[in-house]
Design a protein around this motif. Structure first.
Motif, PDB file in Angstrom:
ATOM      1  N   LEU A 151       0.840  -1.191   0.000  1.00 43.62           N
ATOM      2  CA  LEU A 151       0.000   0.000   0.000  1.00 43.62           C
ATOM      3  C   LEU A 151       0.876   1.242   0.000  1.00 43.62           C
ATOM      4  O   LEU A 151       1.859   1.317   0.741  1.00 43.62           O
ATOM      5  CB  LEU A 151      -0.921  -0.004   1.227  1.00 43.62           C
ATOM      6  N   PHE A 152       0.497   2.216  -0.836  1.00 45.86           N
ATOM      7  CA  PHE A 152       1.258   3.450  -0.973  1.00 45.86           C
ATOM      8  C   PHE A 152       0.329   4.648  -0.841  1.00 45.86           C
ATOM      9  O   PHE A 152      -0.673   4.751  -1.550  1.00 45.86           O
ATOM     10  CB  PHE A 152       1.957   3.479  -2.335  1.00 45.86           C
ATOM     11  N   CYS A 153       0.652   5.552   0.068  1.00 44.15           N
ATOM     12  CA  CYS A 153      -0.101   6.785   0.274  1.00 44.15           C
ATOM     13  C   CYS A 153       0.879   7.949   0.177  1.00 44.15           C
ATOM     14  O   CYS A 153       1.677   8.182   1.088  1.00 44.15           O
ATOM     15  CB  CYS A 153      -0.794   6.773   1.642  1.00 44.15           C
ATOM     16  N   THR A 154       0.834   8.652  -0.945  1.00 43.47           N
ATOM     17  CA  THR A 154       1.771   9.740  -1.205  1.00 43.47           C
ATOM     18  C   THR A 154       1.671  10.839  -0.161  1.00 43.47           C
ATOM     19  O   THR A 154       2.681  11.295   0.370  1.00 43.47           O
ATOM     20  CB  THR A 154       1.511  10.347  -2.596  1.00 43.47           C
ATOM     21  N   THR A 155       0.438  11.283   0.136  1.00 47.51           N
ATOM     22  CA  THR A 155       0.264  12.445   1.016  1.00 47.51           C
ATOM     23  C   THR A 155       0.771  12.185   2.431  1.00 47.51           C
ATOM     24  O   THR A 155       1.197  13.116   3.109  1.00 47.51           O
ATOM     25  CB  THR A 155      -1.205  12.895   1.076  1.00 47.51           C
ATOM     26  N   GLN A 156       0.730  10.932   2.860  1.00 50.33           N
ATOM     27  CA  GLN A 156       1.214  10.613   4.207  1.00 50.33           C
ATOM     28  C   GLN A 156       2.591   9.955   4.181  1.00 50.33           C
ATOM     29  O   GLN A 156       3.066   9.461   5.208  1.00 50.33           O
ATOM     30  CB  GLN A 156       0.192   9.742   4.942  1.00 50.33           C
ATOM     31  N   ARG A 157       3.209   9.925   3.002  1.00 47.75           N
ATOM     32  CA  ARG A 157       4.544   9.345   2.829  1.00 47.75           C
ATOM     33  C   ARG A 157       4.625   7.939   3.433  1.00 47.75           C
ATOM     34  O   ARG A 157       5.547   7.608   4.171  1.00 47.75           O
ATOM     35  CB  ARG A 157       5.612  10.250   3.440  1.00 47.75           C
ATOM     36  N   PHE A 158       3.637   7.143   3.093  1.00 46.60           N
ATOM     37  CA  PHE A 158       3.535   5.786   3.642  1.00 46.60           C
ATOM     38  C   PHE A 158       3.684   4.774   2.518  1.00 46.60           C
ATOM     39  O   PHE A 158       2.991   4.852   1.500  1.00 46.60           O
ATOM     40  CB  PHE A 158       2.168   5.597   4.318  1.00 46.60           C
ATOM     41  N   LEU A 159       4.584   3.845   2.692  1.00 46.46           N
ATOM     42  CA  LEU A 159       4.726   2.680   1.819  1.00 46.46           C
ATOM     43  C   LEU A 159       4.871   1.485   2.736  1.00 46.46           C
ATOM     44  O   LEU A 159       5.831   1.398   3.501  1.00 46.46           O
ATOM     45  CB  LEU A 159       5.941   2.807   0.888  1.00 46.46           C
ATOM     46  N   SER A 185      10.159  -2.159   0.600  1.00 45.47           N
ATOM     47  CA  SER A 185       9.174  -1.159   1.026  1.00 45.47           C
ATOM     48  C   SER A 185       9.733  -0.275   2.131  1.00 45.47           C
ATOM     49  O   SER A 185       9.481   0.927   2.162  1.00 45.47           O
ATOM     50  CB  SER A 185       7.876  -1.818   1.487  1.00 45.47           C
ATOM     51  N   GLU A 186      10.518  -0.850   3.038  1.00 41.61           N
ATOM     52  CA  GLU A 186      11.114  -0.062   4.129  1.00 41.61           C
ATOM     53  C   GLU A 186      12.237   0.826   3.629  1.00 41.61           C
ATOM     54  O   GLU A 186      12.424   1.937   4.126  1.00 41.61           O
ATOM     55  CB  GLU A 186      11.638  -0.993   5.225  1.00 41.61           C
ATOM     56  N   GLY A 187      12.985   0.337   2.669  1.00 38.69           N
ATOM     57  CA  GLY A 187      14.100   1.114   2.132  1.00 38.69           C
ATOM     58  C   GLY A 187      15.211   1.293   3.145  1.00 38.69           C
ATOM     59  O   GLY A 187      15.192   0.716   4.232  1.00 38.69           O
ATOM     60  N   GLY A 188      16.219   2.076   2.775  1.00 39.21           N
ATOM     61  CA  GLY A 188      17.320   2.360   3.679  1.00 39.21           C
ATOM     62  C   GLY A 188      18.528   1.481   3.444  1.00 39.21           C
ATOM     63  O   GLY A 188      18.592   0.704   2.489  1.00 39.21           O
ATOM     64  N   LYS A 189      19.489   1.622   4.331  1.00 35.70           N
ATOM     65  CA  LYS A 189      20.741   0.873   4.212  1.00 35.70           C
ATOM     66  C   LYS A 189      20.490  -0.629   4.292  1.00 35.70           C
ATOM     67  O   LYS A 189      19.623  -1.088   5.025  1.00 35.70           O
ATOM     68  CB  LYS A 189      21.704   1.284   5.317  1.00 35.70           C
ATOM     69  N   GLY A 190      21.263  -1.368   3.521  1.00 32.98           N
ATOM     70  CA  GLY A 190      21.183  -2.818   3.544  1.00 32.98           C
ATOM     71  C   GLY A 190      20.008  -3.395   2.777  1.00 32.98           C
ATOM     72  O   GLY A 190      19.718  -4.578   2.906  1.00 32.98           O
ATOM     73  N   GLN A 246      17.247   1.636  -2.136  1.00 34.25           N
ATOM     74  CA  GLN A 246      17.826   2.968  -2.020  1.00 34.25           C
ATOM     75  C   GLN A 246      17.055   4.013  -2.822  1.00 34.25           C
ATOM     76  O   GLN A 246      17.284   5.210  -2.677  1.00 34.25           O
ATOM     77  CB  GLN A 246      19.284   2.954  -2.500  1.00 34.25           C
ATOM     78  N   LEU A 247      16.146   3.562  -3.664  1.00 30.41           N
ATOM     79  CA  LEU A 247      15.376   4.488  -4.494  1.00 30.41           C
ATOM     80  C   LEU A 247      14.400   5.300  -3.643  1.00 30.41           C
ATOM     81  O   LEU A 247      14.028   4.883  -2.540  1.00 30.41           O
ATOM     82  CB  LEU A 247      14.590   3.697  -5.551  1.00 30.41           C
ATOM     83  N   PRO A 248      13.926   6.430  -4.169  1.00 29.69           N
ATOM     84  CA  PRO A 248      12.879   7.183  -3.471  1.00 29.69           C
ATOM     85  C   PRO A 248      11.623   6.306  -3.295  1.00 29.69           C
ATOM     86  O   PRO A 248      11.392   5.372  -4.069  1.00 29.69           O
ATOM     87  CB  PRO A 248      12.589   8.362  -4.397  1.00 29.69           C
ATOM     88  N   GLN A 249      10.813   6.645  -2.315  1.00 24.53           N
ATOM     89  CA  GLN A 249       9.642   5.847  -1.966  1.00 24.53           C
ATOM     90  C   GLN A 249       8.731   5.576  -3.170  1.00 24.53           C
ATOM     91  O   GLN A 249       8.295   4.441  -3.383  1.00 24.53           O
ATOM     92  CB  GLN A 249       8.860   6.566  -0.862  1.00 24.53           C
ATOM     93  N   LYS A 250       8.449   6.587  -3.973  1.00 26.56           N
ATOM     94  CA  LYS A 250       7.559   6.415  -5.126  1.00 26.56           C
ATOM     95  C   LYS A 250       8.143   5.416  -6.131  1.00 26.56           C
ATOM     96  O   LYS A 250       7.419   4.597  -6.698  1.00 26.56           O
ATOM     97  CB  LYS A 250       7.297   7.755  -5.797  1.00 26.56           C
ATOM     98  N   ASP A 251       9.437   5.466  -6.342  1.00 26.05           N
ATOM     99  CA  ASP A 251      10.084   4.530  -7.266  1.00 26.05           C
ATOM    100  C   ASP A 251      10.060   3.109  -6.711  1.00 26.05           C
ATOM    101  O   ASP A 251       9.900   2.145  -7.471  1.00 26.05           O
ATOM    102  CB  ASP A 251      11.519   4.958  -7.555  1.00 26.05           C
ATOM    103  N   ARG A 252      10.237   2.967  -5.397  1.00 25.37           N
ATOM    104  CA  ARG A 252      10.139   1.634  -4.781  1.00 25.37           C
ATOM    105  C   ARG A 252       8.734   1.074  -4.960  1.00 25.37           C
ATOM    106  O   ARG A 252       8.563  -0.112  -5.238  1.00 25.37           O
ATOM    107  CB  ARG A 252      10.535   1.687  -3.303  1.00 25.37           C
ATOM    108  N   TRP A 253       7.709   1.919  -4.793  1.00 32.08           N
ATOM    109  CA  TRP A 253       6.318   1.497  -5.016  1.00 32.08           C
ATOM    110  C   TRP A 253       6.153   0.963  -6.436  1.00 32.08           C
ATOM    111  O   TRP A 253       5.616  -0.126  -6.638  1.00 32.08           O
ATOM    112  CB  TRP A 253       5.370   2.670  -4.758  1.00 32.08           C
TER     113      TRP A 253
END
Length: 132
Positions: free
Chosen positions: A30-38, A72-77, A83-90
């Protein structure tokens, strides 16, 4: 009371034999742009999967499902995709695939709390209510 935000979601499926097009729903992204939630929630019903395809390698399926969560969590490792921005990971998570792990079509909804919407979707499209 917070305003409702639109979100997009897709069902995660395990398709053990792609040529047969049989699958079980195992999670939701689930992805919600306005709340920056993935977010990704996964619950693999191993007994159902084994009933559908007894020769399925459960360890491989678990590993692939875990990669969905990590991306979906992203970040190191989390590798280059993580490592991509949240929207690209979605977009990577819901991209069409012809592998054992696929996502269904993207749908939209409204919610004040994306995490609660994710749990509601898990209850309605993934979890099987057992009849006693």
């Amino acid at each position: 009371m917070p305003a409702h935000s639109s979100f997009d979601y897709a069902i995660i499926r395990v398709v053990p034999r792609v040529e047969r097009e049989e699958f079980i729903n195992v999670g939701v992204v689930l992805f919600c742009t306005t709340q920056r939630f993935l977010g990704v929630r996964v619950e693999l019903d191993e007994a159902r999967l084994k009933a559908l395809a007894p020769d399925t390698d459960l360890d491989t399926v678990r590993d692939h499902l875990e990669s969905f969560r990590r991306v979906s969590e992203g970040g190191k490792g989390t590798g280059p995709i993580g490592q991509l921005p949240q929207k690209d990971r979605w977009h990577w998570l819901v991209a069409p695939r012809s592998t054992i792990l696929q996502t269904g079509p993207v749908h939209s909804g409204l919610s004040q709390e994306p995490q609660k919407a994710l749990e509601h979707l898990m209850d309605t499209v993934v979890r099987v209510k057992r009849v006693r």
